[in-house]
Design an enzyme around this catalytic site. Structure first.
Site, PDB file in Angstrom:
ATOM      1  N   SER A  99      46.799  35.340  35.020  1.00  0.00           N
ATOM      2  CA  SER A  99      45.949  34.719  36.032  1.00  0.00           C
ATOM      3  C   SER A  99      44.559  35.314  35.948  1.00  0.00           C
ATOM      4  CB  SER A  99      46.533  34.945  37.430  1.00  0.00           C
ATOM      5  OG  SER A  99      46.473  36.321  37.773  1.00  0.00           O
ATOM      6  N   LYS A 100      43.679  34.896  36.837  1.00  0.00           N
ATOM      7  CA  LYS A 100      42.288  35.339  36.834  1.00  0.00           C
ATOM      8  C   LYS A 100      42.153  36.859  36.932  1.00  0.00           C
ATOM      9  CE  LYS A 100      39.395  31.852  36.503  1.00  0.00           C
ATOM     10  NZ  LYS A 100      38.344  31.825  35.460  1.00  0.00           N
ATOM     11  N   ARG A 101      43.121  37.491  37.581  1.00  0.00           N
ATOM     12  CA  ARG A 101      42.995  38.945  37.742  1.00  0.00           C
ATOM     13  C   ARG A 101      43.100  39.678  36.397  1.00  0.00           C
ATOM     14  NH1 ARG A 101      48.120  37.828  39.575  1.00  0.00           N
ATOM     15  NH2 ARG A 101      49.840  38.801  38.452  1.00  0.00           N
ATOM     16  N   HIS A 102      43.617  38.994  35.382  1.00  0.00           N
ATOM     17  CA  HIS A 102      43.726  39.603  34.059  1.00  0.00           C
ATOM     18  C   HIS A 102      42.490  39.358  33.200  1.00  0.00           C
ATOM     19  CE1 HIS A 102      48.076  38.989  35.173  1.00  0.00           C
ATOM     20  NE2 HIS A 102      48.047  40.272  34.902  1.00  0.00           N
ATOM     21  N   GLY A 103      41.536  38.598  33.732  1.00  0.00           N
ATOM     22  CA  GLY A 103      40.341  38.265  32.957  1.00  0.00           C
ATOM     23  C   GLY A 103      40.293  36.773  32.694  1.00  0.00           C
TER      24      GLY A 103
END
Length: 468
Positions: A241-245
């Site tokens: 998801s976005k939290r991983h980049g």
């Protein structure tokens, strides 16, 4: 299943091309292309509120960047709504589906009571076997008649045989009360009409296969080969998801990763061919099969991605690399390289692409080409242009000016100079880098001089020698 292989990629146009979707598209592309089959593209735009033309354009751009060409026209699922409804009405006429007049409130009340009693909330409509004469003049949905006993076996090429009890399957809605077809029906009808032989998709769709098989069986259609592939996780073991980049394909283009490296890495993300890590498209098409796909989620690793991209940059033909560099500049809103600069890139690509893992790194190495006189050294390079260093450049520059402008000729002059001065080459390399590129870390000073040419190189050295 005999006949040519036909695969499809069927994204919903509600956002960018997610990296997981890009891998699904790649797997379908590889499987079809490696077997001389067809790879089709369908946009599942039945959700009119969330589907946007911008999202469709983003998906097509992402596919184009990755080089995943499809056969035929892009198919819109929404445009096939009449055909989807036609199939539901055929099943209704054949007694394989029925009209259900239960309201949403009635269904909700049933499920609430079932939960309170600790019973299954699987809804069984009282209208399944009702006489048509008892039908009220009221809105209804069309439901398929699911099998009431026995099992459904999904013969999956990745997950193995998956058995589901039929008493766990509800009578799925095919047409809503407004007559519009549901997504699950549309997918089956489209796949059948498009001649899809192999459905390769994320394993989050695995349970859908059992419900979709009811439609195939009711219509007497061949069931495609199923291959449900694991999802992609981040390094922390959670769904990407976005939290991983970055998660969108176009984000990776804008970050400067080459498409060939991205294809290579995505192919290895959940699939393997022995110990092979670096391979070409031709090899991937030849090798790709279902046996190499693992059952466990793959973990996205930026370091592995960069390493593979670096190898692809190093081995890509210079002309192709320059073409993709131009596409990268356009993707980030930069102007194309001027003609003169482009020619210098052509001449210098041999010393630029070595050890560059992304296009920004390649451009950083090419700073000596991109810079114009007078060169402005950065803070680190400026330390190599003190009075002593300028004195060295004042003496060395005329000798270089008269040298044979070849690597051997330039090396011979600098070697003679360092021997005469009894100094190490490093003593002159720093000032030369600062003068030619304005950087402390650059390609070889000889490569830079050869790419820039005699006149430009000497002019830059003279500028640096006389700077105060």
């Amino acid at each position: 299943m005999s006949g040519p292989v036909v695969t499809r990629f069927a994204p919903s146009p509600t956002g960018f091309l997610h990296i997981g979707g890009a891998r699904t598209a790649l797997f379908n592309w590889l499987y079809a292309r490696g077997r001389g089959g067809k790879f089709l593209l369908r946009i599942e735009d039945t959700d009119r509120e969330r589907s946007t033309p911008e999202a469709t354009a983003a998906i097509l751009q992402g596919m184009n960047w990755l080089g995943l060409d499809h056969d035929g026209e892009v198919i819109s699922q929404f445009e096939g709504a009449a055909r989807h409804a036609e199939v539901a009405l055929q099943l209704l006429a054949e007694g394989k589906a029925y009209k259900c007049f239960a309201s949403q409130d009635e269904i909700a009340e049933f499920r609430e009571a079932a939960r309170a009693e600790g019973k299954s909330t699987l809804y069984r409509s009282p209208w399944r076997d009702a006489d048509a004469a008892s039908h009220p003049d009221a809105p209804y949905v069309v439901r398929i008649k699911s099998p009431l006993d026995g099992t459904t076996v999904i013969k999956d090429q990745v997950q193995g045989d998956v058995t589901i009890r039929n008493d766990q399957l509800d009578d799925m809605v095919l047409l809503r009360s407004d007559g519009s077809p549901v997504y699950m029906l549309a997918v089956v009808v489209d796949d059948h009409d498009m001649g899809v032989t192999h459905v390769i998709r994320g394993d989050d769709h695995l349970n859908n296969a059992a419900r979709q098989m009811m439609i195939y069986d009711a219509m007497g259609w061949d069931v495609p080969v199923w291959a449900h592939i694991p999802l992609i996780f981040g390094g922390d073991g959670k769904k990407l998801s976005k939290r991983h980049g970055a998660t969108g394909a176009q984000e990776y283009q804008a970050m400067g990763y080459p498409a060939a490296g991205m294809r290579n890495y995505l192919a290895r993300l959940g699939w393997s061919h022995g110990d092979d890590e670096f391979f070409s498209d031709a090899q991937a098409k030849e090798w790709f099969d279902f046996k190499g796909i693992g059952k466990s989620p793959a973990r996205f690793d930026f370091k592995k991605l960069e390493n593979l991209c670096g190898q692809h940059i190093a081995q890509t033909d210079d002309a192709a690399l320059l073409h993709e560099l131009g596409a990268y500049l356009a993707a980030i809103g930069e102007d194309p390289l001027p003609d003169a600069t482009f020619l210098l890139f052509e001449a210098g690509m041999y010393c630029l692409k070595d050890r560059a893992k992304t296009f920004p790194q390649l451009l950083e190495k090419a700073e000596f080409i991109l810079s114009e006189r007078p060169i402005q050294p950065d803070q680190k390079a400026s330390k190599n242009l003190d009075d002593v260093s300028r004195g060295i450049l004042i003496e060395l520059t005329p000798q270089l000016q008269n040298a044979s402008w070849s690597r051997d000729g330039l090396e011979a002059v600098t070697n003679s100079f360092t021997e005469a001065k009894d100094i190490k080459f490093g003593k002159i390399a720093g000032p030369l880098r600062a003068a030619l590129a304005g950087r402390a870390v650059t390609p070889s000073v000889f490569d830079m001089m050869l790419v820039l040419g005699r006149d430009e190189s000497i002019a830059r050295l003279q500028d640096a020698a006389t700077q105060t």
